[in-house]
Design a protein around this motif. Structure first.
Motif, PDB file in Angstrom:
ATOM      1  N   ILE A 185      39.265  32.466  54.745  1.00 37.26           N
ATOM      2  CA  ILE A 185      40.342  32.702  54.844  1.00 37.26           C
ATOM      3  C   ILE A 185      40.639  31.401  54.291  1.00 37.26           C
ATOM      4  CG2 ILE A 185      42.425  31.760  54.782  1.00 37.26           C
ATOM      5  CD1 ILE A 185      42.737  33.413  57.434  1.00 37.26           C
ATOM      6  N   CYS A 186      39.649  30.528  54.681  1.00 37.40           N
ATOM      7  CA  CYS A 186      39.626  28.743  53.723  1.00 37.40           C
ATOM      8  C   CYS A 186      38.949  29.272  51.989  1.00 37.40           C
ATOM      9  CB  CYS A 186      38.907  27.554  54.254  1.00 37.40           C
ATOM     10  SG  CYS A 186      39.988  27.044  56.174  1.00 37.40           S
ATOM     11  N   TYR A 187      37.722  30.025  52.129  1.00 39.44           N
ATOM     12  CA  TYR A 187      36.605  30.023  50.727  1.00 39.44           C
ATOM     13  C   TYR A 187      38.222  31.443  49.868  1.00 39.44           C
ATOM     14  CZ  TYR A 187      33.614  32.499  47.897  1.00 39.44           C
ATOM     15  OH  TYR A 187      33.111  32.905  46.768  1.00 39.44           O
ATOM     16  N   SER A 188      38.665  31.935  50.596  1.00 39.62           N
ATOM     17  CA  SER A 188      39.635  33.144  50.125  1.00 39.62           C
ATOM     18  C   SER A 188      40.489  32.299  49.524  1.00 39.62           C
ATOM     19  CB  SER A 188      40.353  33.674  50.633  1.00 39.62           C
ATOM     20  OG  SER A 188      41.167  33.113  51.663  1.00 39.62           O
ATOM     21  N   ILE A 189      41.414  31.259  49.515  1.00 36.71           N
ATOM     22  CA  ILE A 189      42.093  30.126  48.689  1.00 36.71           C
ATOM     23  C   ILE A 189      41.873  28.934  48.156  1.00 36.71           C
ATOM     24  CG2 ILE A 189      44.005  31.228  50.221  1.00 36.71           C
ATOM     25  CD1 ILE A 189      43.678  28.343  51.899  1.00 36.71           C
ATOM     26  N   GLY A 190      40.365  29.378  47.999  1.00 38.44           N
ATOM     27  CA  GLY A 190      40.014  28.224  47.479  1.00 38.44           C
ATOM     28  C   GLY A 190      39.778  26.848  48.108  1.00 38.44           C
ATOM     29  N   VAL A 191      39.797  26.468  49.495  1.00 36.63           N
ATOM     30  CA  VAL A 191      40.157  25.027  49.871  1.00 36.63           C
ATOM     31  C   VAL A 191      38.948  25.651  50.757  1.00 36.63           C
ATOM     32  CG1 VAL A 191      40.773  24.184  52.307  1.00 36.63           C
ATOM     33  CG2 VAL A 191      42.908  25.263  50.182  1.00 36.63           C
ATOM     34  N   ASN A 192      38.085  23.923  50.516  1.00 29.28           N
ATOM     35  CA  ASN A 192      36.576  24.093  50.867  1.00 29.28           C
ATOM     36  C   ASN A 192      36.214  23.259  51.863  1.00 29.28           C
ATOM     37  OD1 ASN A 192      35.742  25.653  48.825  1.00 29.28           O
ATOM     38  ND2 ASN A 192      35.516  23.397  47.217  1.00 29.28           N
ATOM     39  N   ASP A 193      37.050  22.145  52.550  1.00 29.63           N
ATOM     40  CA  ASP A 193      37.674  21.684  53.594  1.00 29.63           C
ATOM     41  C   ASP A 193      38.179  22.229  54.877  1.00 29.63           C
ATOM     42  OD1 ASP A 193      37.695  19.771  55.754  1.00 29.63           O
ATOM     43  OD2 ASP A 193      37.059  18.447  54.293  1.00 29.63           O
ATOM     44  N   ARG A 194      37.547  22.965  56.310  1.00 25.73           N
ATOM     45  CA  ARG A 194      37.927  23.276  56.990  1.00 25.73           C
ATOM     46  C   ARG A 194      39.098  22.574  57.689  1.00 25.73           C
ATOM     47  NH1 ARG A 194      37.071  27.701  62.327  1.00 25.73           N
ATOM     48  NH2 ARG A 194      38.113  27.463  63.052  1.00 25.73           N
ATOM     49  N   PHE A 195      38.921  21.112  57.580  1.00 28.89           N
ATOM     50  CA  PHE A 195      39.722  19.963  58.754  1.00 28.89           C
ATOM     51  C   PHE A 195      40.974  19.528  57.559  1.00 28.89           C
ATOM     52  CE2 PHE A 195      40.134  15.679  58.976  1.00 28.89           C
ATOM     53  CZ  PHE A 195      41.447  15.757  60.152  1.00 28.89           C
ATOM     54  N   HIS A 196      40.329  20.288  56.024  1.00 28.79           N
ATOM     55  CA  HIS A 196      41.739  19.605  55.768  1.00 28.79           C
ATOM     56  C   HIS A 196      42.403  20.591  55.137  1.00 28.79           C
ATOM     57  CE1 HIS A 196      43.931  18.368  51.901  1.00 28.79           C
ATOM     58  NE2 HIS A 196      43.778  19.999  50.931  1.00 28.79           N
ATOM     59  N   PHE A 197      41.885  21.999  55.315  1.00 29.71           N
ATOM     60  CA  PHE A 197      43.091  23.347  55.868  1.00 29.71           C
ATOM     61  C   PHE A 197      43.832  23.106  56.416  1.00 29.71           C
ATOM     62  CE2 PHE A 197      43.573  27.386  57.506  1.00 29.71           C
ATOM     63  CZ  PHE A 197      43.979  27.880  56.811  1.00 29.71           C
ATOM     64  N   SER A 198      42.959  23.150  58.000  1.00 31.00           N
ATOM     65  CA  SER A 198      43.670  23.282  59.026  1.00 31.00           C
ATOM     66  C   SER A 198      45.208  21.568  59.284  1.00 31.00           C
ATOM     67  CB  SER A 198      42.842  22.910  60.381  1.00 31.00           C
ATOM     68  OG  SER A 198      42.084  23.595  60.721  1.00 31.00           O
ATOM     69  N   ARG A 199      44.775  20.556  58.678  1.00 31.67           N
ATOM     70  CA  ARG A 199      45.607  19.365  58.628  1.00 31.67           C
ATOM     71  C   ARG A 199      46.758  19.996  57.492  1.00 31.67           C
ATOM     72  NH1 ARG A 199      43.280  13.963  56.789  1.00 31.67           N
ATOM     73  NH2 ARG A 199      43.381  15.569  54.731  1.00 31.67           N
ATOM     74  N   THR A 200      46.307  20.709  55.952  1.00 26.68           N
ATOM     75  CA  THR A 200      47.772  20.720  55.382  1.00 26.68           C
ATOM     76  C   THR A 200      48.296  22.041  56.490  1.00 26.68           C
ATOM     77  OG1 THR A 200      45.875  19.573  53.910  1.00 26.68           O
ATOM     78  CG2 THR A 200      48.227  21.391  53.162  1.00 26.68           C
ATOM     79  N   PHE A 201      48.103  23.069  56.722  1.00 20.69           N
ATOM     80  CA  PHE A 201      48.654  24.294  57.401  1.00 20.69           C
ATOM     81  C   PHE A 201      50.052  23.808  58.430  1.00 20.69           C
ATOM     82  CE2 PHE A 201      49.528  28.095  59.618  1.00 20.69           C
ATOM     83  CZ  PHE A 201      49.458  28.967  58.789  1.00 20.69           C
ATOM     84  N   LYS A 202      49.544  22.783  59.408  1.00 19.85           N
ATOM     85  CA  LYS A 202      49.565  22.173  59.960  1.00 19.85           C
ATOM     86  C   LYS A 202      50.959  21.728  59.754  1.00 19.85           C
ATOM     87  CE  LYS A 202      49.753  19.578  64.790  1.00 19.85           C
ATOM     88  NZ  LYS A 202      48.989  19.147  65.730  1.00 19.85           N
ATOM     89  N   ARG A 203      50.443  20.616  58.633  1.00 15.13           N
ATOM     90  CA  ARG A 203      51.642  19.406  58.398  1.00 15.13           C
ATOM     91  C   ARG A 203      52.777  20.632  57.409  1.00 15.13           C
ATOM     92  NH1 ARG A 203      52.308  18.136  53.169  1.00 15.13           N
ATOM     93  NH2 ARG A 203      50.326  18.586  52.592  1.00 15.13           N
ATOM     94  N   MET A 204      52.353  22.176  56.813  1.00 16.68           N
ATOM     95  CA  MET A 204      53.077  22.786  56.559  1.00 16.68           C
ATOM     96  C   MET A 204      53.851  23.897  57.567  1.00 16.68           C
ATOM     97  SD  MET A 204      51.128  24.161  52.787  1.00 16.68           S
ATOM     98  CE  MET A 204      52.325  24.971  52.738  1.00 16.68           C
ATOM     99  N   TYR A 205      52.897  24.458  58.547  1.00 17.22           N
ATOM    100  CA  TYR A 205      53.783  25.141  59.539  1.00 17.22           C
ATOM    101  C   TYR A 205      54.389  25.261  60.787  1.00 17.22           C
ATOM    102  CZ  TYR A 205      53.417  29.205  55.521  1.00 17.22           C
ATOM    103  OH  TYR A 205      53.387  29.602  54.797  1.00 17.22           O
ATOM    104  N   GLY A 206      53.904  24.100  61.414  1.00 19.82           N
ATOM    105  CA  GLY A 206      54.032  22.788  62.005  1.00 19.82           C
ATOM    106  C   GLY A 206      52.927  23.115  63.149  1.00 19.82           C
ATOM    107  N   VAL A 207      52.016  24.064  63.113  1.00 17.58           N
ATOM    108  CA  VAL A 207      50.891  24.865  64.467  1.00 17.58           C
ATOM    109  C   VAL A 207      49.625  24.538  63.785  1.00 17.58           C
ATOM    110  CG1 VAL A 207      52.126  25.197  66.347  1.00 17.58           C
ATOM    111  CG2 VAL A 207      51.765  26.676  64.011  1.00 17.58           C
ATOM    112  N   PRO A 208      48.818  24.456  64.337  1.00  9.58           N
ATOM    113  CA  PRO A 208      47.451  24.747  63.945  1.00  9.58           C
ATOM    114  C   PRO A 208      47.082  26.107  63.540  1.00  9.58           C
ATOM    115  CG  PRO A 208      47.024  23.611  65.319  1.00  9.58           C
ATOM    116  CD  PRO A 208      48.432  24.012  65.725  1.00  9.58           C
TER     117      PRO A 208
END
Length: 273
Positions: free
Chosen positions: A234-257
């Protein structure tokens, strides 16, 4: 008697509506403390009491006898004290934006006529074992159109949308797996970077970066709910190369990892694509 259309017939172009999610889930404590941001409208119908949003510090309950429309970039916080089923639709309406003075638009279903009829058909579609996905989407589109038409004029505003900004938005939605920067977008629009930034924000309500962020993570949320991709895929498909950054941003936007989001929706969704 025959009827011939004259050469001077006027063709009226209705605003285009782009559906995102058309789904149904059961709310739990998961719906506590989310922030409803993003560039799209939200339509909600709850089948029971027990969940809602905060508006100017006041707790607003989304009642089952009403249908609710929340405009783009409403940034309302959510709360849940029960477990109602929630039918929700995310959508964009070209050239129409919401009013900051009307962040929670309620339509009384007893007085809504066709809105209540379409809503019931859509609920029935979710309940049926073999309802075709195309019918669900057509009913969702019909419900969105009828609901927007029920809003008072002061609840939304028409934007004289620049085709160049629309082209930039289309480019973002079609290239979320690629690196996208301001220089690229302003070149596509044929505007200087400063003018592009100003016009983009005035017409979408967000900066290009915020718009890209919400497009990417809305797609990620959809893949988590309805797909079988790994989080790395999923990270690759949306152009995000850092999984840690993806998880942190997702949690900030959706409230959970991301993993918790997927687990909740797959366990509680009434319908999954």
């Amino acid at each position: 008697m025959g009827f011939a259309m004259s050469a001077s017939t006027v063709h009226l172009n209705a605003p285009e509506i782009h559906l995102g999610a058309v789904s149904k889930t059961r709310l739990t404590a998961f719906w506590n403390h989310l922030t409803l941001g993003g560039y799209y409208w939200r339509l909600y119908h709850h089948t029971a009491c027990g969940a809602g949003v905060f508006l100017d510090g006041q707790k607003i309950e989304l009642m089952p006898d009403k249908l609710y429309l929340l405009p783009p970039n409403c940034n309302l916080r959510t709360w849940s004290g029960g477990a109602p089923e929630q039918l929700y639709i995310h959508f964009e309406v070209e050239n129409i934006s919401g009013s900051r003075a009307h962040l929670v638009n309620a339509i009384d279903l007893e007085e809504s006529g066709c809105v209540a009829v379409i809503l019931k058909e859509l609920h029935d579609c979710f309940a049926a074992e073999n309802c075709p996905p195309a019918r669900r989407k057509l009913l969702g589109l019909s419900l969105v159109t009828a609901s927007i038409a029920k809003l008072p004029p002061e609840a939304f505003s028409e934007i004289d949308c620049d085709r160049r900004i629309i082209d930039a938005c289309d480019y973002i939605r079609s290239n979320i797996d690629k690196e996208i920067n301001l220089a690229t977008l302003s070149r596509i629009a044929g505007l200087s970077e400063n003018v592009f930034l100003r016009d983009f924000k005035s017409q979408t309500g967000s900066t290009p970066y915020q718009y890209l962020l919400h497009v990417r993570y809305t797609q990620a949320a959809r893949l988590l709910q309805f797909g079988n991709c790994t989080i790395d895929e999923i990270c690759y498909s949306i152009g995000v190369n850092d999984r840690f950054h993806f998880s942190r941003t997702f949690k900030r936007m959706y409230g959970v990892p991301p993993a918790q989001y997927r687990k909740h929706l797959q366990e509680h969704s009434v319908f999954a694509e």
